[in-house]
Structure formats: C-alpha cells, structure tokens
Motif scaffolding. Structure first.
Motif, short mmCIF file in Angstrom:
data_model
loop_
_atom_site.label_atom_id
_atom_site.label_comp_id
_atom_site.label_asym_id
_atom_site.label_seq_id
_atom_site.Cartn_x
_atom_site.Cartn_y
_atom_site.Cartn_z
N THR A 84 2.96 15.42 -6.99
CA THR A 84 1.79 16.15 -7.49
C THR A 84 1.15 15.40 -8.65
O THR A 84 1.83 14.92 -9.56
CB THR A 84 2.21 17.56 -7.95
OG1 THR A 84 2.89 18.22 -6.88
CG2 THR A 84 0.99 18.38 -8.34
N HIS A 85 -0.16 15.30 -8.61
CA HIS A 85 -0.96 14.53 -9.59
C HIS A 85 -0.74 13.03 -9.44
O HIS A 85 -1.30 12.25 -10.22
CB HIS A 85 -0.65 14.94 -11.03
CG HIS A 85 -1.22 16.26 -11.42
ND1 HIS A 85 -2.58 16.50 -11.49
CD2 HIS A 85 -0.62 17.43 -11.73
CE1 HIS A 85 -2.79 17.75 -11.85
NE2 HIS A 85 -1.63 18.35 -12.00
N PHE A 86 0.06 12.60 -8.47
CA PHE A 86 0.29 11.18 -8.24
C PHE A 86 -0.25 10.78 -6.86
O PHE A 86 -1.16 9.96 -6.74
CB PHE A 86 1.77 10.85 -8.36
CG PHE A 86 2.11 9.40 -8.07
CD1 PHE A 86 1.50 8.38 -8.77
CD2 PHE A 86 3.05 9.08 -7.10
CE1 PHE A 86 1.80 7.04 -8.49
CE2 PHE A 86 3.36 7.76 -6.82
CZ PHE A 86 2.74 6.75 -7.52
N LEU A 87 0.30 11.38 -5.81
CA LEU A 87 -0.19 11.12 -4.46
C LEU A 87 -1.00 12.29 -3.90
O LEU A 87 -1.72 12.11 -2.92
CB LEU A 87 0.98 10.82 -3.52
CG LEU A 87 1.55 9.40 -3.56
CD1 LEU A 87 2.74 9.27 -2.64
CD2 LEU A 87 0.49 8.36 -3.20
N VAL A 90 0.85 -1.18 0.00
CA VAL A 90 0.00 0.00 0.00
C VAL A 90 0.89 1.24 0.00
O VAL A 90 1.79 1.37 0.83
CB VAL A 90 -0.94 0.04 1.22
CG1 VAL A 90 -1.79 1.30 1.20
CG2 VAL A 90 -1.84 -1.20 1.25
N LEU A 91 0.63 2.13 -0.95
CA LEU A 91 1.41 3.36 -1.07
C LEU A 91 0.51 4.55 -0.77
O LEU A 91 -0.53 4.73 -1.40
CB LEU A 91 2.00 3.49 -2.47
CG LEU A 91 2.84 4.74 -2.75
CD1 LEU A 91 4.10 4.74 -1.88
CD2 LEU A 91 3.22 4.81 -4.23
N SER A 92 0.92 5.36 0.20
CA SER A 92 0.18 6.56 0.57
C SER A 92 1.17 7.63 1.00
O SER A 92 2.39 7.40 1.03
CB SER A 92 -0.81 6.26 1.70
OG SER A 92 -0.10 5.98 2.90
N LEU A 93 0.66 8.79 1.35
CA LEU A 93 1.55 9.86 1.82
C LEU A 93 2.30 9.46 3.07
O LEU A 93 3.43 9.91 3.30
CB LEU A 93 0.73 11.13 2.09
CG LEU A 93 0.32 11.96 0.86
CD1 LEU A 93 -0.58 13.12 1.28
CD2 LEU A 93 1.53 12.47 0.10
N VAL A 115 -6.98 16.54 -2.09
CA VAL A 115 -7.22 15.11 -2.31
C VAL A 115 -5.89 14.38 -2.32
O VAL A 115 -4.91 14.86 -2.91
CB VAL A 115 -7.96 14.86 -3.65
CG1 VAL A 115 -8.10 13.37 -3.91
CG2 VAL A 115 -9.31 15.55 -3.66
N THR A 116 -5.85 13.22 -1.67
CA THR A 116 -4.68 12.35 -1.75
C THR A 116 -5.13 10.97 -2.22
O THR A 116 -6.28 10.58 -2.00
CB THR A 116 -3.96 12.24 -0.40
OG1 THR A 116 -2.80 11.41 -0.55
CG2 THR A 116 -4.85 11.64 0.68
N ALA A 117 -4.24 10.28 -2.88
CA ALA A 117 -4.55 8.95 -3.39
C ALA A 117 -3.80 7.90 -2.60
O ALA A 117 -2.65 8.11 -2.18
CB ALA A 117 -4.19 8.85 -4.87
N GLU A 142 -9.50 11.60 -12.74
CA GLU A 142 -8.96 12.33 -13.89
C GLU A 142 -8.92 13.83 -13.60
O GLU A 142 -8.02 14.53 -14.06
CB GLU A 142 -9.81 12.05 -15.13
CG GLU A 142 -9.68 10.61 -15.63
CD GLU A 142 -10.46 10.39 -16.91
OE1 GLU A 142 -11.38 11.18 -17.18
OE2 GLU A 142 -10.14 9.44 -17.63
N ARG A 143 -9.88 14.30 -12.85
CA ARG A 143 -9.96 15.73 -12.54
C ARG A 143 -8.96 16.14 -11.46
O ARG A 143 -8.31 17.18 -11.53
CB ARG A 143 -11.39 16.07 -12.11
CG ARG A 143 -11.63 17.55 -11.84
CD ARG A 143 -13.10 17.80 -11.57
NE ARG A 143 -13.62 17.10 -10.41
CZ ARG A 143 -14.43 16.04 -10.47
NH1 ARG A 143 -14.83 15.57 -11.64
NH2 ARG A 143 -14.86 15.46 -9.36
N GLU A 144 -8.83 15.31 -10.43
CA GLU A 144 -8.02 15.67 -9.27
C GLU A 144 -6.60 15.13 -9.32
O GLU A 144 -5.69 15.74 -8.76
CB GLU A 144 -8.71 15.17 -7.98
CG GLU A 144 -10.11 15.70 -7.77
CD GLU A 144 -10.13 17.20 -7.50
OE1 GLU A 144 -9.06 17.75 -7.16
OE2 GLU A 144 -11.20 17.80 -7.62
N MET A 145 -6.42 13.99 -9.97
CA MET A 145 -5.09 13.36 -9.98
C MET A 145 -4.57 13.30 -11.42
O MET A 145 -4.50 14.30 -12.09
CB MET A 145 -5.15 11.99 -9.31
CG MET A 145 -5.75 12.01 -7.90
SD MET A 145 -4.86 13.07 -6.72
CE MET A 145 -3.42 12.11 -6.42
#
Length: 769
Positions: free
Chosen positions: A154-157, A108-111, A164-166, A448-451
């Motif tokens: 940015t645009h990744f996590l 699992v990959l997160s901030l 928003v974070t992924a 697509e909009r946020e990341m």
C-alpha cells in the motif's frame, strides 16, 4: 606638467593600433567559443554543494553503500476497472514485459512481477504475488483483499483505494545519463501509447531530471527568440539606424560567447541559474553600448572628427563605464562566496560576462564607430528618442520645484515596503522552478496524492560493530522509529529491515498474525537473513550494510517543502535525541533533508553575498568620489530598490529560494550603474564651475536620456522572462524589472534632491543659490 589621464592614454593606445585591438577581441571570441561547446547540463540535487560539504558527502556515501535513489522511473497505471476487469491484469503483465525489453532497463517491478517470500516446511519460497491470474470476480475480490492488506504494498505498488498501481522501471548505471534516459522515456511512452484505454503518469528522479532539462532547453530557445527581437526593436527605436542595432548586438553575442566559453574552460555545466545568464547578458550588455554610442555621436554632432570624438567619449565615460561594469560584476561575483554551487557559478560567470562586455564595448564598439559615418538627424531628431529627453527635463523641473515632496514620497515607500519584509517565506520544493500547471508537475502531484511521492527521508542506524544490524535490539529500535514516523503528515510509506523480518517471521509460521513480530533470538534472525539471501533475491541487500553493522530505514514522502520539512526534521531529531540508545549512532539523509539544507543555506548565502557586495561597492564609490558623505548619498537610491523587491516578495507571497535570492545581489549591482553615470557627470559639471543646482540639471539632461533608454531596455529584456513556463524565471524577471524601474525613479528624482540638500562636492566651494 600635468599628468595625462589614464582614459586619454587608453584612447591614444586604441587609435594607434585599431586593427590589432579589433583582432584581439575577435581572436578571444574564437578561442573561448571553442570551449563553449563543452558546456553540458547538470540539475542534480546532490551537486548543488561542493564535495567538502559534510551533509552532501554523506549522501553520496549513502548512495554508494546502499543503493542510488535516482535510478527509478515510476509509471502510474490508472484504471477504475482494475478490480472488475481481468484483462487489466493481463495488460499490466504485458506492460511489464515490454518495459523490460526497452534497452537500458535493468528490472521492472509491478503487481504482476512482485515476488513475495512465504514459508514452507522450514524453507523460504520466493514466488510472484500473482501466481495465477484471476479468472473471475471472486478471484479478483480475493486478490484485492490480499494486496490491500499488505502494508508493504500500500502506497508503494497500490493506492489505498486500489484504483492506481505503480510500475517501477529500474535503469542500469550506464543508462542513467541524459541521452540514454531520454531514449528510455521515449521507449516507455511508445509502449503505453498502445494502451489508450488507461491513463498513465510518469515521475521519479531520472524522469524529472530529463523533463527539467527538456523544459529548460525549450525555455532557452523561447527566451532568445523573445529577447533578441525585442532588443532589436528597442535599439532601432533608440538609434533609428542599422548600426545602432548591429554594434550593440555584436557586443552582446560576443560577451555571451566569452561567458559560456569560460564555463567550458573550467568544466562547469549549465544549471538552474546559469541557464538564464545569456538573457541577463543580453540586457545588461546593452547598457555600456548605449551610453558610449550616445556620447560618441553627441561629440560628432558637436563637430569633432572621429578620433577626437572617440577621445572625448572615453575621457568622459571611460571611468564611469568601467566603474558601472565593475560594480555590476561585483553584484554578481559576490555570489561566489555562496556554498550553493548554482549560486556560485551564476555569480562568477555572469560577472565574467559583464566584464567581457565592458572590454568588448570599450575596444571593439568604440573603434568600429570610428570607421562609420556619424548618424544624421532624421526629422529634426538626433540619435536617440525624444521621449527620454522629455522625461529627463521633467525630472529636472520636479527636483527643483518639489524637493520635499519627493523626500516624503520616498520615505512613505520605504516604510510601506519594509513592512512586508518580515512576511518573506523561505521554502523550496522539488522542481520548484517549473510552472505548477506543467504536466510534469501534475504527474508529480498525482504520485504524491495516490502513492507515496518521490522524495525520501533516509535514516541510517549504526550499531558500531559487525553484526549489530541483525540483533533484536537494533531491529526493535528501527521498528520503533518506523512506527513513530507514521504520525507525520506526508509520510505514507516506510520500508525497513525490521518490517521485512516481521513479514518473514509471520510467513515461517503459516501467516499467523501473532508472529508478525521481531524474534527475540538473534540466531533465528540470522537464519532468516541467510534464507532470504539463498532464495534468489535478497530483499535485505539494500537495507543492511555488507558487514551488517548498519541498517537503513526509508520513509517515502510527499514533497512538503523545505519549511515543513524543517519542522518535521526538528521534531524527529528531538525524538531521536530522547530515544536513541547510547550504543547506536543515527544519521538522517535523503532528498527531503537535502532540500531543507539548500533552503537554509539560501538565506545565509544571500545575506553574506549582499553584505560583501555592499562593502566592496561602497569602497569603490569612495575611491571614485573621495567623500564619505557622497558615498552615503549615492548608496541610498540603490538600497531603496532592495527594500522594494524584498517588501514585494513579502506582500505577494513570493518565496525565497535560490533563483529569487540571486535577485538581490544582481539588483544592487545593476541599480548602482545609473547612479555612477549621474554622479560622474555631476562631478564634471561642478569642476567646470557650475553651481550645484545648474550642475545637477545639466547632469540630468545629458545623462538622463541614456539612463532612461538603458533602463527601459533592461526592463524590456528582463520582462521577456515573464512569458516563461518556469516560475523562477517569471519571478526573477518581474523582480528585476521592478528593481530597474525603482532604481530609475530613485536616480532621476531622489538622487538629485539628496545631492542638492545634503552635499557639497569635496574640495569645491559650491554656490547652491
């Protein structure tokens, strides 16, 4: 001594051994039904083309050489308090830990779990991005500045606005199949349910695949729940008897079992097109049953006993029913020439289902009718509804009274719809079949909009010799390519080994921005690669090949559609042709490239399959009617519906993609059926010595009722697709209904006028007066 017609010999053979023939149909149904349970589901993009296709084979090689792109489930964590509430970071850490505990999750990959490399006294130190959790607003502000300044994150996590974070959930290879994925998705959602204060969104290729299958299964149930009751109601209104319902439904169910059984026998799974095959067989299979039952009970009411009525039915309709089944099957089977696997499978197995429906109808249905008493008139009505007869009578009067008006209207319709054909757009998107209001599409658009979206464009740079990927020259070219890709709308995140080397070089120089460059020294690059590998987690593992001759540049992008993707690819290819050094080879692959490839192939497959169907059906019509003029006349009413649906697509903005492309071959095969029934009856009337006008009128009155009834049943059956949650099913149903209706009008009004104005039956002297 005259030769006994084949249809008469068939009738005699069926009546001689009726139980044996009925038993044969039942045994075949049981045999093929045993294979039907083996049919699974496959909606993977890479399996849309055969193994021999170079583009898709290269994509499969890419996944094996570097890493699969279909093993990540993306969970979007949305909170307006991410940078104002320290507890949000604790919750992200808890989510990360609990996601990792779900069975089948590899990583699992997160901030809170992202590991960054930094230099310290000549060594690379691997440490988490958040080494210590922020305690106050000052700590959060400093962390926010550091995270949003990192171009890799940015645009990744993290979204550009930091809202928003992924969280990326990496599945094991063993868990990346439908059922284990479903359990993992349920596990992830169970975890997020404990955090109602946040909004969560889900996407990624594994998630989209399972959602697609789940939606499709629900649609199949919904479609069957709708189609079968509707068919029952319409059959009852047509025949007003239980047998008029049970016998056609038995034919339909057995034909579906046969078609799905053939799929299982040849190890073919359901895909985006074959899933609608049962619904098509429901409505197409009714046609043969209605024509045969109408004729049989007509002969019984005329006083013939059951055996003679069956003989008369097969003698009159046997050849016509066979021809209509063959032409319908040809319309589907022509798709077997397609390179796109779903189109090919849909065509082949639906054609087998149609032919199976004919065999079941001509054997099982007709023989079963001989064991039943004839239908009685009810309230002065014969079997069948009077509305169809009245419509047929209206058509007969109109064609005689207003032939030129009918020709003029037909010409105007052709011109009006032909004008819309150039407006057709060929465009395909990920999850194209799903209604845009569905939650899975909303989540996809959210990412697509946020990341950076879930689609990828992959560039493989081949240095043609071992170690080339760690040279300043090749890495410099990779960096140049990455900088160029940033100019294209839709491309938000680019990952390349060049960027990683630049980050490492900066880290080894105490974070000095002046050193965010690719070193000129190949030995230094080799040292960085070695240090990265020894750090415990090699970031280059999936971006430089094992022999270090190739490197990969990944552009994560929004699903812009195949049309825009084609324009983007054309621009990129032009750039590469002008700027790629001669000593390198470069190839493009990835989801975006494959979607564009599919869209381009759709138009070619449509044209070739439709041309093949047209040629084969023309030959069959020529063999049946033995006159080139009659073949031309018979094809005109069946080309008209094709012009109408093509023009409708253009005027209404319905895009050309695999599901809508399939309509054309299907439409042509279905439309020609009523033409064959009418002309076959016309030939019979002319051979009896009637003048052409009288023969045409009698043909309309005798076959028109069955033609109208079957057409309305077809429209009702395909109309059931209009309530689907799948955009493709709605469009397929709408266009097919339009085809059937326009073909019905053409056969009732235009065809008799064409026959009366331009044709004389070959070998006959026909009095037109």
């Amino acid at each position: 001594m005259s030769k006994t017609p084949l249809s008469s010999r068939l009738a005699d053979l069926l009546l001689r051994f009726p139980i044996l023939w009925i038993g044969f149909i039942i045994i075949m149904t049981v045999f093929l039904g045993g294979f039907a349970g083996n049919v699974g589901q496959d909606y993977t993009l890479e399996n849309m083309y055969p193994r021999s296709d170079e583009e898709f084979e290269y994509f499969r090689w890419f996944k094996e050489e570097f890493e699969p792109d279909d093993n990540i489930i993306m969970v979007g964590f949305e909170s307006p308090h991410l940078w104002t509430d320290v507890s949000a970071w604790r919750d992200i850490e808890t989510l990360t830990e609990r996601f990792l505990a779900v069975e089948g999750v590899l990583e699992v990959l997160s901030l809170t779990s992202f590991e960054d490399l930094r230099g310290e006294e000549g060594d690379l130190i691997l440490e988490t991005l958040v080494d210590e959790f922020p305690e106050n607003q000052a700590d959060l502000a400093g962390l926010r500045e550091r995270v949003l300044a990192d171009s890799l994150l940015t645009h990744f996590l993290i979204s550009p606005d930091g809202r928003v974070t992924a969280i990326y959930v990496d599945l094991s290879v063993q868990a990346n199949t439908y059922e284990p994925r479903g359990a993992i998705i349920s596990g992830l959602k169970a975890v997020t349910a404990d955090f109602p204060q946040y909004q969560f969104h889900y996407s990624g290729i594994p998630y989209l695949r399972n959602q697609y299958v789940d939606l499709m299964q629900r649609e199949n149930i919904r479609g069957n729940v709708t189609v079968f009751p509707l068919a029952i109601i319409l059959l009852f209104l047509t025949f007003r008897s239980i047998r008029g319902i049970v016998l056609p439904l038995a034919v339909i169910l057995m034909s579906i079992v046969w078609a799905v059984g053939w799929m299982g026998l040849f190890n073919v799974d359901f895909d985006m097109l074959t899933t609608i095959m049962p619904s098509i067989l429901v409505v197409v299979g009714i046609s043969d049953s209605i024509h045969l039952m109408f004729k049989y009970y007509e002969e019984r009411e005329a006083g013939l006993d059951r055996k003679e009525a069956l003989k008369a039915t097969i003698n009159t309709l046997g050849a016509a029913t066979l021809m209509t089944s063959v032409t319908t099957a040809v319309g589907f089977a022509a798709l077997a020439t397609a390179d796109i696997i779903p189109l090919k499978n849909f065509g082949v197995f639906t054609a087998l289902g149609v032919l199976g429906a004919f065999c079941i109808s001509i054997i099982f249905l007709t023989l079963m009718m001989t064991y039943l008493k004839p239908l009685k008139r009810r309230g002065g009505r014969r079997a069948g509804s009077e509305y169809a007869l009245r419509w047929a009578q209206h058509a007969a009067r109109s064609t005689r009274a207003h032939p030129m008006r009918i020709l003029l209207v037909a010409a105007v319709v052709v011109v009006a719809f032909a004008w819309g054909i150039p407006r057709i757009v060929v465009d395909t998107h990920i999850m194209d079949d799903v209604n845009r209001d569905a939650q899975v599409i909303q989540d996809l658009e959210f990412f697509e909009r946020e990341m950076s979206g879930v689609a990828t464009l992959e560039f493989i740079i081949d240095g043609k010799q071992e170690g080339a990927a760690k040279t300043p020259e090749l890495l410099g070219f990779a960096d140049q390519l990455a900088q160029h890709l940033k100019i294209y709308p839709g491309i938000e995140s680019i990952i390349s080994p060049a960027l990683m080397i630049k980050d490492l070089n900066q880290a080894m120089h105490d974070g000095d921005d002046a050193f965010h460059t690719i070193p000129d020294d190949r030995k230094m690059i080799s040292q960085y690669l070695l240090l990265a590998m020894l750090s415990g987690k090699d970031p280059f593992e999936n971006y430089i090949s094992f022999d270090q001759s190739q490197c990969r540049v990944t552009a994560r992008m929004q699903d812009v559609g195949s049309k825009k993707a084609g324009q983007l690819l054309a621009d990129v290819n032009a750039y590469l042709a002008a700027n790629t050094p001669a000593e390198y080879d470069i190839r493009i692959t990835g989801t975006t490239k494959l979607i564009h490839r599919v869209a381009g192939q759709v138009s070619f497959d449509l044209g070739s399959s439709l041309a093949l169907a047209f040629i084969i059906i023309s030959i069959l019509m020529g063999l049946l009617f033995k006159s080139p003029r009659w073949v031309i006349i018979s094809l005109i009413p069946n080309v008209l519906p094709l012009v109408i649906i093509a023009g409708t697509m253009g005027w209404l903005g319905i895009r050309m993609r695999p599901t809508t492309a399939a309509v054309f071959s299907v439409a042509f095969g279905i439309a020609v059926d009523d033409t064959i029934h009418f002309l076959s009856r016309l030939r019979l009337e002319l051979n009896r010595g009637l003048a052409l006008l009288d023969a045409a009128r009698n043909s309309l009155l005798h076959t028109g009722k069955a033609i109208i009834a079957t057409s309305l049943l077809l429209m009702a059956g395909f109309g059931a697709l209009l309530i689907s949650n799948f955009t493709s099913s709605v469009e397929f149903g709408f266009l097919t209904c339009l085809t059937v209706f326009s073909a019905l009008l053409a056969d009732l009004y235009l065809l008799p006028v064409l026959v009366e104005k331009f044709c004389v039956w070959p070998g006959e002297r026909v009095n037109k007066e």
